[in-house]
Every structure is written in structure tokens, then in C-alpha cells.
Write a protein that holds these residues in place. Structure first.
Motif, mmCIF file in Angstrom:
data_model
loop_
_atom_site.group_PDB
_atom_site.id
_atom_site.type_symbol
_atom_site.label_atom_id
_atom_site.label_comp_id
_atom_site.label_asym_id
_atom_site.label_seq_id
_atom_site.Cartn_x
_atom_site.Cartn_y
_atom_site.Cartn_z
ATOM 1 N N UNK A 128 1.059 -1.389 0.310
ATOM 2 C CA UNK A 128 -0.146 -0.161 -0.039
ATOM 3 C C UNK A 128 0.747 1.808 -0.169
ATOM 4 N N UNK A 129 2.355 1.605 0.558
ATOM 5 C CA UNK A 129 2.878 2.266 0.502
ATOM 6 C C UNK A 129 3.176 2.379 -0.479
ATOM 7 N N UNK A 130 3.804 1.550 -1.227
ATOM 8 C CA UNK A 130 4.505 1.973 -2.596
ATOM 9 C C UNK A 130 3.483 2.421 -3.133
ATOM 10 N N UNK A 131 1.956 2.212 -3.160
ATOM 11 C CA UNK A 131 0.836 3.075 -4.143
ATOM 12 C C UNK A 131 0.766 4.759 -4.407
ATOM 13 N N UNK A 132 1.430 5.192 -5.751
ATOM 14 C CA UNK A 132 1.083 6.034 -5.813
ATOM 15 C C UNK A 132 -0.125 6.968 -5.075
ATOM 16 N N UNK A 133 0.179 7.907 -5.205
ATOM 17 C CA UNK A 133 -1.236 8.714 -4.746
ATOM 18 C C UNK A 133 -2.487 8.707 -5.886
ATOM 19 N N UNK A 134 -2.245 8.586 -7.150
ATOM 20 C CA UNK A 134 -2.942 8.628 -8.213
ATOM 21 C C UNK A 134 -3.832 7.123 -7.367
ATOM 22 N N UNK A 135 -2.916 5.558 -7.616
ATOM 23 C CA UNK A 135 -3.635 4.636 -6.680
ATOM 24 C C UNK A 135 -4.415 4.761 -6.104
ATOM 25 N N UNK A 163 -8.280 3.134 -5.073
ATOM 26 C CA UNK A 163 -8.103 2.598 -4.454
ATOM 27 C C UNK A 163 -9.842 2.682 -3.214
ATOM 28 N N UNK A 164 -9.579 3.921 -2.931
ATOM 29 C CA UNK A 164 -10.323 4.772 -2.328
ATOM 30 C C UNK A 164 -11.732 4.350 -2.596
ATOM 31 N N UNK A 165 -11.669 5.322 -3.466
ATOM 32 C CA UNK A 165 -12.649 5.222 -4.277
ATOM 33 C C UNK A 165 -14.094 4.406 -5.429
ATOM 34 N N UNK A 166 -12.912 2.958 -5.121
ATOM 35 C CA UNK A 166 -13.088 1.846 -5.367
ATOM 36 C C UNK A 166 -14.295 1.008 -3.808
ATOM 37 N N UNK A 167 -13.588 1.667 -3.181
ATOM 38 C CA UNK A 167 -13.804 0.702 -1.661
ATOM 39 C C UNK A 167 -14.738 1.439 -1.377
ATOM 40 N N UNK A 168 -15.081 2.967 -1.680
ATOM 41 C CA UNK A 168 -15.953 3.543 -1.494
ATOM 42 C C UNK A 168 -17.558 3.127 -2.127
#
Length: 357
Positions: free
Chosen positions: A35-42, A46-51
Motif C-alpha cells: 500500500x505504501x508503494x502505491x502512488x497517490x493516484x492509485x 482504490x479509495x473510490x473503489x472501496x467507497x
């Protein structure tokens, strides 16, 4: 035994299961780093997908509820009926018998069977507004029960002294008499108004007591109860499914009829050690509860009810006495859409108001 044609299934090797478990644990252990390795965009995606997934689950649950929901009265855990609590009394009414409530016009009507023998009018806070006077000065006037049309606000009063039903408008102006067309003599007692303005009146004037169903002009729609041995039916209430609850007072019985007047059955008499004595007024309240005034036992009995079902005894409220929340020969009852129960406390010369919690 020939074993050549038997398929033998061997269990998975323990080593393979161990590898799968270790692989899953390693994936969980490495997840924070991934998760830390993900870019800000990624991370944003991911947050939008979870919501979105959470909203989809919530909408699915809501859709399931709307499709398969049950009436509150049928949900588990609600099979115990909690009696209402005493709120207040309206005093100074001479031997009140019947009561009706008109929430739309903020009116409460109570019949007096002694003294002036009129129908007293109050607002829903118990403040006196006036009275409905009989159209003639007949010495035998004795108003018994009262009902209100929800659609017009017209008030119908049965008078046992004159064997008449008087009709008033919502302002208290006398309009006319109500009588079954073609009948010269009758003995109106209990009265109720259906949602379609059909008028139900019990007739206790002859040897056979029964119930008329009338239109506003007195046209006879049907009758029922003639073959049931009724004796002074003092209470009529209509349930949401169109069925009718009728108190057969002098026989100590409560009958339930279908919308067409066919007999459905009888309500159980209550607790084995305190059977209902003389049922008088009947009302149907929120959740299909049926309230029956037991005048000889100085209580009001509550029955659970459902569409197409015979109501079952649930609880009682009140006791004999003259203090707050006590009754001496209660008689009439009404309910409103906000959980209030109105009971005429005849020998205490007052009206009591109770509230469901």
C-alpha cells in the motif's frame, strides 16, 4: 473383492496446504508495504473503489429490505404488548358513555347520559368548546355513542331515549336524522363509520339484535349478526382489512366478522383467572391493536391483531377506583393516530386519556 474399478481419491498433501497458508500469511504481512508503494493516484482510485463497493452493498441491503420487509407487528420480539400509560383526565362530564375523536378538526366528542344529556365538545387538549344539542326538547333524550366521518367531519350520535341517530356537521350544526330506509322503528346503539363512509349501527330495539350497514342517506347495504344471538352489542370497530370487531355485551362475548358480514370467529376471553365480564366500547389503534372496555371488571383489555386473523389477548390497563388511572364502570373508547387512547370513566364522571409509549 475386485478393486481395479474403484476410484481412489487421495487427500491433498499436508505440505501443499501448509504452502498455501504460508503464502496467504506472507501476502497479509506484505500488504502495508504494498500500500505504501502505491502512488497517490492509485491510492485515490482504490479509495473510490472501496467507497463504491460499500455503497453498492448498502443499496443491496436496502433493496432487500424494501422487497422482503414485514409489518412491524409481525417482526420477531414484538409479541409482547406494553400497555399505555395514564396522561390526564377531563372532568365535569355527567356519566359519559361514548367518545369519538376528530384529529383533523381538533375535536373530541363525549356523550353525557345524565344531567344535561348532551354531547360535550372539547379540543384534543381537553379544553371545553361547546356542546351538540338534540334538535328537539324531548324529555327522554339519552345520547349513548358517537362517531365521526374522517372524510366529512360529520358527527353521528345514537340516542337511546328517542331511538334516533342525529347527524351534525363539523361546526356542530344539526343536519338530519339517520334511519334505515323503509324502517319505522329501530333501536340504534353502537355506531362506527368506515373509511368509505359506510355507517355501521347496532340495533337493540327488538327481540333480535343485529348490525345495520347503511349509506349516508339511510340506504341499506346489508345487515349481519341476526343469527348469532346478540344481546346489546355496545361496541363496533373496523380494522384496516375491513373486518369488524363487535362486543356482544350482555353475553360477555366479542365477535369478529369479515367485511361482508360473515362470521370469522371470537376473541379469546383473556386470562384464565380474569375472563372478560361485560365488554362495551371497542376501538382499533396503531399496529392493529384492538382495545375492549370491560366495564364490569373496570379495565381495558388489549388484543394483538393482524390482517385476516382473530385478535389474541395481550395485556390490560386500569383498575377499579377513583384515583388517576383507575376506573369505575368505564364504557366507551376511541383511539387516534398518535397513540392516544380515550376512555369514558362513567361513574367517575370524567374522560381519561392514555398514551402508548
Amino acid at each position: 473383492m475386485d478393486t481395479e474399478n474403484i476410484d481412489v481419491v487421495t487427500p491433498a498433501e499436508p505440505e501443499e496446504e501448509t504452502k498455501r497458508r504460508k503464502g496467504f500469511l506472507a501476502w497479509l504481512r506484505d500488504l502495508p508495504a504494498r500500500l505504501r508503494a502505491l502512488t497517490q493516484r492509485q491510492r485515490l482510485i482504490a479509495a473510490i473503489a472501496a467507497v463504491g463497493a460499500a455503497l453498492l452493498i448498502a443499496l443491496s441491503i436496502l433493496a432487500w429490505y424494501l422487497i422482503f420487509r414485514q409489518p412491524i407487528s409481525e417482526l420477531p420480539g414484538l409479541n409482547v404488548t406494553v400497555p399505555p400509560t395514564y396522561s390526564y383526565s377531563v372532568s365535569g362530564i355527567s356519566r359519559p358513555l361514548g367518545v369519538a375523536v376528530d384529529e383533523t378538526n381538533n375535536r373530541m366528542y363525549v356523550t353525557q347520559s345524565d344531567g344535561a344529556r348532551t354531547v360535550k365538545v372539547f379540543d384534543l387538549e381537553g379544553n371545553a368548546l361547546g356542546q351538540l344539542k338534540a334538535p328537539s326538547a324531548h324529555a327522554l333524550h339519552s345520547p349513548a355513542y358517537v362517531a365521526v366521518s374522517r372524510s366529512t367531519g360529520n358527527v353521528f350520535v345514537t340516542d337511546r331515549g328517542t331511538n334516533q341517530v342525529y347527524v351534525y356537521d363539523k361546526t356542530g350544526r344539526y343536519l338530519r336524522l339517520l334511519k334505515p330506509k323503509g324502517e319505522k322503528l329501530w333501536g340504534p346503539l353502537a355506531i362506527a363509520i368506515g373509511s368509505d363512509d359506510e355507517i355501521y349501527v347496532s340495533d337493540a330495539g327488538g327481540k333480535v339484535h343485529f348490525v345495520w350497514v347503511l349509506e349516508a342517506d339511510g340506504t341499506v347495504i346489508r345487515t349481519f349478526g341476526r343469527a348469532d344471538g346478540l344481546a346489546f352489542p355496545n361496541g363496533i370497530a373496523l380494522r384496516d382489512d375491513g373486518s369488524i370487531v363487535l362486543s356482544d355485551s350482555n353475553n360477555g362475548r366479542i365477535f369478529v366478522y369479515g367485511a361482508d358480514g360473515s362470521m370469522m370467529g371470537a376473541i379469546a376471553r383473556g386470562e384464565a383467572d380474569a375472563p372478560i365480564g361485560m365488554p362495551r366500547g371497542v376501538a382499533v389503534g396503531a399496529g392493529g391493536r384492538v382495545y375492549v372496555v370491560d366495564t364490569s371488571n373496570d379495565v381495558v383489555r388489549i388484543y394483538r391483531s393482524g390482517a385476516g386473523k382473530i385478535p389474541e389477548y395481550a395485556a390490560s390497563f386500569g383498575e377499579m377506583g377513583s384515583q388517576e388511572g383507575q376506573f369505575l364502570f368505564p364504557n366507551g373508547i376511541a383511539s387516534d393516530d398518535h397513540g392516544h387512547i380515550y376512555v369514558t370513566d362513567s361513574e367517575n364522571n370524567r374522560l381519561q386519556v392514555w398514551t402508548n409509549r
